[in-house]
Design a protein around this motif. Sequence first.
Motif, PDB file in Angstrom:
ATOM      1  N   GLY A   1      -6.342  10.245   0.948  1.00  9.20           N
ATOM      2  CA  GLY A   1      -5.640   9.958  -0.300  1.00  9.20           C
ATOM      3  C   GLY A   1      -5.962   8.558  -0.763  1.00  9.20           C
ATOM      4  N   LYS A   2      -5.270   8.107  -1.794  1.00  7.55           N
ATOM      5  CA  LYS A   2      -5.451   6.709  -2.205  1.00  7.55           C
ATOM      6  C   LYS A   2      -4.160   6.161  -2.787  1.00  7.55           C
ATOM      7  CE  LYS A   2      -7.558   7.789  -6.648  1.00  7.55           C
ATOM      8  NZ  LYS A   2      -8.613   7.533  -7.581  1.00  7.55           N
ATOM      9  N   VAL A   3      -4.063   4.845  -2.773  1.00 12.59           N
ATOM     10  CA  VAL A   3      -2.880   4.155  -3.282  1.00 12.59           C
ATOM     11  C   VAL A   3      -3.251   3.483  -4.599  1.00 12.59           C
ATOM     12  CG1 VAL A   3      -1.299   2.214  -2.885  1.00 12.59           C
ATOM     13  CG2 VAL A   3      -1.865   3.773  -1.007  1.00 12.59           C
ATOM     14  N   ALA A   4      -2.391   3.639  -5.613  1.00  9.51           N
ATOM     15  CA  ALA A   4      -2.552   2.901  -6.872  1.00  9.51           C
ATOM     16  C   ALA A   4      -1.509   1.798  -6.868  1.00  9.51           C
ATOM     17  CB  ALA A   4      -2.311   3.837  -8.053  1.00  9.51           C
ATOM     18  N   ARG A   5      -1.917   0.596  -7.269  1.00  9.70           N
ATOM     19  CA  ARG A   5      -0.915  -0.478  -7.281  1.00  9.70           C
ATOM     20  C   ARG A   5      -1.173  -1.451  -8.422  1.00  9.70           C
ATOM     21  NH1 ARG A   5      -2.931  -3.852  -1.938  1.00  9.70           N
ATOM     22  NH2 ARG A   5      -5.098  -4.008  -2.588  1.00  9.70           N
ATOM     23  N   ALA A   6      -0.101  -2.103  -8.826  1.00 12.03           N
ATOM     24  CA  ALA A   6      -0.181  -3.168  -9.820  1.00 12.03           C
ATOM     25  C   ALA A   6       0.478  -4.392  -9.198  1.00 12.03           C
ATOM     26  CB  ALA A   6       0.573  -2.768 -11.080  1.00 12.03           C
TER      27      ALA A   6
ATOM     28  N   MET B   1       7.531   6.362  -6.040  1.00 11.45           N
ATOM     29  CA  MET B   1       6.907   5.113  -6.485  1.00 11.45           C
ATOM     30  C   MET B   1       7.789   3.974  -5.966  1.00 11.45           C
ATOM     31  SD  MET B   1       5.708   4.152 -10.376  1.00 11.45           S
ATOM     32  CE  MET B   1       4.693   5.618 -10.478  1.00 11.45           C
ATOM     33  N   TYR B   2       7.173   2.839  -5.657  1.00 13.07           N
ATOM     34  CA  TYR B   2       7.913   1.719  -5.050  1.00 13.07           C
ATOM     35  C   TYR B   2       7.707   0.447  -5.853  1.00 13.07           C
ATOM     36  CZ  TYR B   2       7.845   4.937  -1.141  1.00 13.07           C
ATOM     37  OH  TYR B   2       7.997   6.049  -0.363  1.00 13.07           O
ATOM     38  N   LEU B   3       8.762  -0.322  -5.961  1.00 10.55           N
ATOM     39  CA  LEU B   3       8.703  -1.591  -6.662  1.00 10.55           C
ATOM     40  C   LEU B   3       9.178  -2.669  -5.693  1.00 10.55           C
ATOM     41  CD1 LEU B   3      10.132  -1.668 -10.249  1.00 10.55           C
ATOM     42  CD2 LEU B   3       9.495  -3.665  -8.948  1.00 10.55           C
ATOM     43  N   PHE B   4       8.357  -3.694  -5.540  1.00  7.84           N
ATOM     44  CA  PHE B   4       8.650  -4.773  -4.591  1.00  7.84           C
ATOM     45  C   PHE B   4       8.641  -6.058  -5.391  1.00  7.84           C
ATOM     46  CE2 PHE B   4       6.948  -8.330  -2.254  1.00  7.84           C
ATOM     47  CZ  PHE B   4       7.413  -8.222  -0.959  1.00  7.84           C
ATOM     48  N   CYS B   5       9.642  -6.898  -5.188  1.00  2.00           N
ATOM     49  CA  CYS B   5       9.604  -8.191  -5.866  1.00  2.00           C
ATOM     50  C   CYS B   5      10.067  -9.287  -4.916  1.00  2.00           C
ATOM     51  CB  CYS B   5      10.502  -8.157  -7.099  1.00  2.00           C
ATOM     52  SG  CYS B   5      10.548  -9.750  -7.962  1.00  2.00           S
ATOM     53  N   CYS B   6       9.339 -10.391  -4.931  1.00  2.00           N
ATOM     54  CA  CYS B   6       9.664 -11.544  -4.101  1.00  2.00           C
ATOM     55  C   CYS B   6       9.381 -12.783  -4.932  1.00  2.00           C
ATOM     56  CB  CYS B   6       8.799 -11.501  -2.851  1.00  2.00           C
ATOM     57  SG  CYS B   6       9.710 -11.997  -1.403  1.00  2.00           S
TER      58      CYS B   6
ATOM     59  N   ALA C   1       1.707   3.550   0.574  1.00  2.00           N
ATOM     60  CA  ALA C   1       2.234   2.897  -0.634  1.00  2.00           C
ATOM     61  C   ALA C   1       3.648   2.349  -0.457  1.00  2.00           C
ATOM     62  CB  ALA C   1       2.228   3.898  -1.796  1.00  2.00           C
ATOM     63  N   THR C   2       4.295   2.635   0.682  1.00  2.00           N
ATOM     64  CA  THR C   2       5.700   2.231   0.827  1.00  2.00           C
ATOM     65  C   THR C   2       5.853   0.710   0.823  1.00  2.00           C
ATOM     66  OG1 THR C   2       5.549   2.237   3.241  1.00  2.00           O
ATOM     67  CG2 THR C   2       6.307   4.272   2.201  1.00  2.00           C
ATOM     68  N   THR C   3       7.035   0.235   0.415  1.00  2.00           N
ATOM     69  CA  THR C   3       7.277  -1.216   0.405  1.00  2.00           C
ATOM     70  C   THR C   3       8.210  -1.613   1.546  1.00  2.00           C
ATOM     71  OG1 THR C   3       8.908  -0.703  -1.302  1.00  2.00           O
ATOM     72  CG2 THR C   3       6.855  -1.706  -2.025  1.00  2.00           C
ATOM     73  N   HIS C   4       8.210  -0.792   2.611  1.00  2.00           N
ATOM     74  CA  HIS C   4       8.973  -1.157   3.804  1.00  2.00           C
ATOM     75  C   HIS C   4       8.120  -0.754   5.005  1.00  2.00           C
ATOM     76  CE1 HIS C   4       9.743   3.105   4.056  1.00  2.00           C
ATOM     77  NE2 HIS C   4      10.113   3.073   2.800  1.00  2.00           N
ATOM     78  N   PHE C   5       8.471  -1.242   6.197  1.00  2.00           N
ATOM     79  CA  PHE C   5       7.570  -1.152   7.355  1.00  2.00           C
ATOM     80  C   PHE C   5       7.721   0.085   8.213  1.00  2.00           C
ATOM     81  CE2 PHE C   5       6.239  -5.605   7.212  1.00  2.00           C
ATOM     82  CZ  PHE C   5       4.916  -5.390   7.557  1.00  2.00           C
ATOM     83  N   GLU C   6       8.657   0.981   7.864  1.00  2.00           N
ATOM     84  CA  GLU C   6       8.995   2.018   8.834  1.00  2.00           C
ATOM     85  C   GLU C   6       7.796   2.869   9.262  1.00  2.00           C
ATOM     86  OE1 GLU C   6      12.225   1.784  10.331  1.00  2.00           O
ATOM     87  OE2 GLU C   6      11.728  -0.016   9.218  1.00  2.00           O
ATOM     88  N   SER C   7       6.958   3.311   8.302  1.00  2.87           N
ATOM     89  CA  SER C   7       5.834   4.185   8.681  1.00  2.87           C
ATOM     90  C   SER C   7       4.740   3.397   9.420  1.00  2.87           C
ATOM     91  CB  SER C   7       5.247   4.869   7.440  1.00  2.87           C
ATOM     92  OG  SER C   7       4.993   3.919   6.421  1.00  2.87           O
ATOM     93  N   THR C   8       4.563   2.123   9.041  1.00  2.31           N
ATOM     94  CA  THR C   8       3.537   1.287   9.669  1.00  2.31           C
ATOM     95  C   THR C   8       3.821   1.098  11.159  1.00  2.31           C
ATOM     96  OG1 THR C   8       3.247   0.093   7.602  1.00  2.31           O
ATOM     97  CG2 THR C   8       2.470  -1.005   9.584  1.00  2.31           C
ATOM     98  N   VAL C   9       5.071   0.788  11.482  1.00  4.64           N
ATOM     99  CA  VAL C   9       5.394   0.485  12.880  1.00  4.64           C
ATOM    100  C   VAL C   9       5.386   1.756  13.732  1.00  4.64           C
ATOM    101  CG1 VAL C   9       7.935   0.533  12.796  1.00  4.64           C
ATOM    102  CG2 VAL C   9       6.788  -1.069  14.305  1.00  4.64           C
ATOM    103  N   THR C  10       5.669   2.906  13.114  1.00  2.89           N
ATOM    104  CA  THR C  10       5.568   4.179  13.847  1.00  2.89           C
ATOM    105  C   THR C  10       4.127   4.400  14.303  1.00  2.89           C
ATOM    106  OG1 THR C  10       7.351   5.080  12.495  1.00  2.89           O
ATOM    107  CG2 THR C  10       5.983   6.686  13.662  1.00  2.89           C
ATOM    108  N   ASP C  11       3.175   4.114  13.415  1.00  2.00           N
ATOM    109  CA  ASP C  11       1.750   4.253  13.767  1.00  2.00           C
ATOM    110  C   ASP C  11       1.394   3.329  14.937  1.00  2.00           C
ATOM    111  OD1 ASP C  11      -0.899   5.239  13.487  1.00  2.00           O
ATOM    112  OD2 ASP C  11      -1.470   3.556  12.192  1.00  2.00           O
ATOM    113  N   VAL C  12       1.885   2.083  14.880  1.00  2.00           N
ATOM    114  CA  VAL C  12       1.598   1.108  15.941  1.00  2.00           C
ATOM    115  C   VAL C  12       2.147   1.587  17.292  1.00  2.00           C
ATOM    116  CG1 VAL C  12       2.161  -1.210  16.789  1.00  2.00           C
ATOM    117  CG2 VAL C  12       1.444  -0.886  14.416  1.00  2.00           C
ATOM    118  N   LEU C  13       3.392   2.071  17.284  1.00  2.00           N
ATOM    119  CA  LEU C  13       4.012   2.496  18.555  1.00  2.00           C
ATOM    120  C   LEU C  13       3.314   3.727  19.123  1.00  2.00           C
ATOM    121  CD1 LEU C  13       7.770   1.899  17.631  1.00  2.00           C
ATOM    122  CD2 LEU C  13       6.298   0.475  19.076  1.00  2.00           C
ATOM    123  N   ASN C  14       2.892   4.648  18.247  1.00  2.00           N
ATOM    124  CA  ASN C  14       2.140   5.822  18.717  1.00  2.00           C
ATOM    125  C   ASN C  14       0.804   5.403  19.326  1.00  2.00           C
ATOM    126  OD1 ASN C  14       4.144   7.519  17.863  1.00  2.00           O
ATOM    127  ND2 ASN C  14       3.181   8.041  15.924  1.00  2.00           N
TER     128      ASN C  14
END
Length: 451
Positions: free
Chosen positions: A303-308, A340-345, A414-427
Amino acid sequence: MDEEYDVIVLGTGLKECILSGLLSVDGLKVLHMDRNDYYGGESASLNLIQLWKRFRGNDKPPAHLGSSRDYNVDMIPKFMMANGNLVRVLIHTDVTKYLYFKAVDGSYVLNKGKVHKVPATDMEALKSPLMGIFEKRRARKLFIYVHNYEESDPKTHEGMDLTRVTTRELIAKFGLDDNTIDFIGHALALHRDDHYLNEPAMDTVMRMKLYAESFARFQGGSPYIYPLYGLGELPQAFARLSAVYGGTYMLNKPGCKVEFDEEGKVAGVTSEGETAKCKKVVCDPSYLPNKKLNAFEQVRKVGKVARAIAIMSHPIPSTDESHSVQVILPQKQLGRRSDMYLFCCSYTHNVAPKGKFIAFVSTEAETDHPEVELKPGIELLGPVDEIFFDTYDIYEPVNEPSLDNCFISTSYDATTHFESTVTDVLNMYTMITGKVLDLSVDLSAASAAEE
């Protein structure tokens, strides 16, 4: 470099750095290399000049945006759940001593075209404009059930076995409408699409508990935290950790070719004519691009991620002047297949000069036109000073690590939180070491740094 290592890690992206740190702490001899002369790979943090070079092709950003070095723009921005697994990993490895966190101001969801605060507790549910008066009471009952639920105490189960009852059935028991299900599933439980409704409810209940417990932790407006100066601090913190345990880091190593023996197992990595031997290789998909081994591919595009990426001079409207915020736009609200996710900092997390805000809109691309596809998210931003559009491909491994000893991470979603990323790391950690990482840590160990 002509030495032998237990593991060679290629790429200094977040996932690779966390794994390199965990493996070093386990006492393995680790060599960590990157073809770039900077940390972070795909998840690097850029200053304004680097951002301009990447998206505008020159190094002359307009002066009114302020000093380049006051910008730390994360290419893969993700907030951390305060009690989530990434924070547990950071505490487990003691990397928290190199990092300073600050709570994130707000967590919001789009519903019927309006942005609303996500209610995290039964009391907030009663106040939320997301629901009518009777629906509020029903939702409150679900929140109380989730709050009281303990897997080990059948009295809290109310006669339901959540390993068998689907989420749809659990929600039906409380009589909630589709509108409520939408924000609970996507903004509290952080599911990325609606498949979860037909899966056992245990996962959703545990995700809701994590959200509520993280929310309670700092009494702020959200369950999320974020490092001061952005995520670019993380790879560097793990590099320091690795060095403490005798790991070796090498940046700016072009080539980085993975070598295999005649049985198709990893033998080492060659860069600039030198080969370092190793038993296992950990890398991101870009280091083994469609490399056919014995006619098998190592990775495939899924797949692919679109971002602005936008630079603004104000907070996102309707978020209570929040200087850091996540807004989730559930798929159903937009007629899409995924959220869709919106992140602001902003400058309060030291990622931009005073008065400036950095906003990201991201989603799993369903078309080839990011400008059009991201419009629902961009419309929520208000006026922007500058905006950049970008798409990148998502790859996942298709190799068999038990045969070739290559452990490849999946590209960032595309998520703006870490939950899926850290699952991959632990697996990956479990596949590499054959053991499960113990994450029962004292969560208060990360609190001193948070203020």
